[in-house]
Design a protein around this motif. Structure first.
Motif, short mmCIF file in Angstrom:
data_model
loop_
_atom_site.label_atom_id
_atom_site.label_comp_id
_atom_site.label_asym_id
_atom_site.label_seq_id
_atom_site.Cartn_x
_atom_site.Cartn_y
_atom_site.Cartn_z
N GLN A 135 14.01 14.98 -37.93
CA GLN A 135 15.25 14.59 -38.59
C GLN A 135 16.39 15.49 -38.16
O GLN A 135 16.25 16.72 -38.16
N CYS A 136 17.53 14.88 -37.81
CA CYS A 136 18.73 15.65 -37.50
C CYS A 136 19.23 16.33 -38.78
O CYS A 136 19.35 15.67 -39.82
N VAL A 137 19.52 17.62 -38.70
CA VAL A 137 19.97 18.33 -39.91
C VAL A 137 21.39 17.93 -40.32
O VAL A 137 21.80 18.21 -41.44
N ALA A 138 22.12 17.29 -39.41
CA ALA A 138 23.51 16.91 -39.73
C ALA A 138 23.59 15.52 -40.34
O ALA A 138 24.05 15.36 -41.46
N CYS A 139 23.15 14.50 -39.58
CA CYS A 139 23.33 13.12 -40.05
C CYS A 139 22.10 12.57 -40.75
O CYS A 139 22.13 11.48 -41.29
N ARG A 140 21.01 13.34 -40.73
CA ARG A 140 19.77 12.95 -41.43
C ARG A 140 19.07 11.75 -40.81
O ARG A 140 18.17 11.19 -41.45
N LEU A 185 18.74 18.51 -34.02
CA LEU A 185 20.11 18.02 -34.01
C LEU A 185 20.25 16.91 -32.97
O LEU A 185 19.66 17.01 -31.89
N CYS A 186 21.05 15.88 -33.28
CA CYS A 186 21.39 14.88 -32.25
C CYS A 186 22.15 15.58 -31.13
O CYS A 186 22.80 16.59 -31.35
N ARG A 187 22.08 14.99 -29.96
CA ARG A 187 22.79 15.57 -28.81
C ARG A 187 24.25 15.16 -28.85
O ARG A 187 24.74 14.50 -27.95
N ALA A 217 29.57 15.72 -32.55
CA ALA A 217 29.82 15.35 -33.95
C ALA A 217 28.75 15.93 -34.87
O ALA A 217 29.07 16.48 -35.93
N CYS A 218 27.49 15.84 -34.45
CA CYS A 218 26.42 16.38 -35.30
C CYS A 218 26.41 17.90 -35.28
O CYS A 218 26.13 18.52 -36.30
N LEU A 219 26.76 18.50 -34.15
CA LEU A 219 26.87 19.96 -34.13
C LEU A 219 27.95 20.42 -35.11
O LEU A 219 27.72 21.32 -35.93
ZN LIG Z 1 22.63 13.66 -36.04
#
Ligand SMILES: [Zn+2]
Length: 90
Positions: free
Chosen positions: A9-14, A48-50, A53-55
């Motif tokens: 799971q991406c910690v930013a966008c879930r 994290l997504c690459r 925005a997610c960073l």
């Molecule tokens: Zn993400």
């Protein structure tokens, strides 16, 4: 039987994604914090997504700070953003 691909799971966008699609931010055992595009660096990591925005979101929401138990300074953020840019060609 196809090999099962782990989901993280991406910690930013879930969003849940297959592990190879995600990058990590890693705190290595000697205390460096790195953007890990290949998921190979050992240490405590946050997926994290690459994407920039997610960073950004993961830094602003303190998701990376919590996951890695570190403080993300603006210098460190710049460094991670630069590493992401180099690794992903964005
Ligand atoms: Zn993400």
């Amino acid at each position: 039987m196809p090999k099962k691909i782990p989901i993280r799971q991406c910690v930013a966008c879930r969003e849940h994604r297959e592990k190879p699609q995600l990058a990590r931010v890693v705190r290595t055992p000697d205390g460096q914090v790195l953007y890990d595009a290949r998921g190979k660096v050992s240490g405590r990591g946050a997926y994290l997504c690459r994407s920039q925005a997610c960073l950004d979101k993961a830094v602003k929401s303190r998701a990376i700070a919590r996951a890695l138990e570190i403080e993300i300074t603006s210098a460190l953020y710049d460094q991670l953003a630069q590493q992401m840019k180099e690794a992903e060609g964005q």
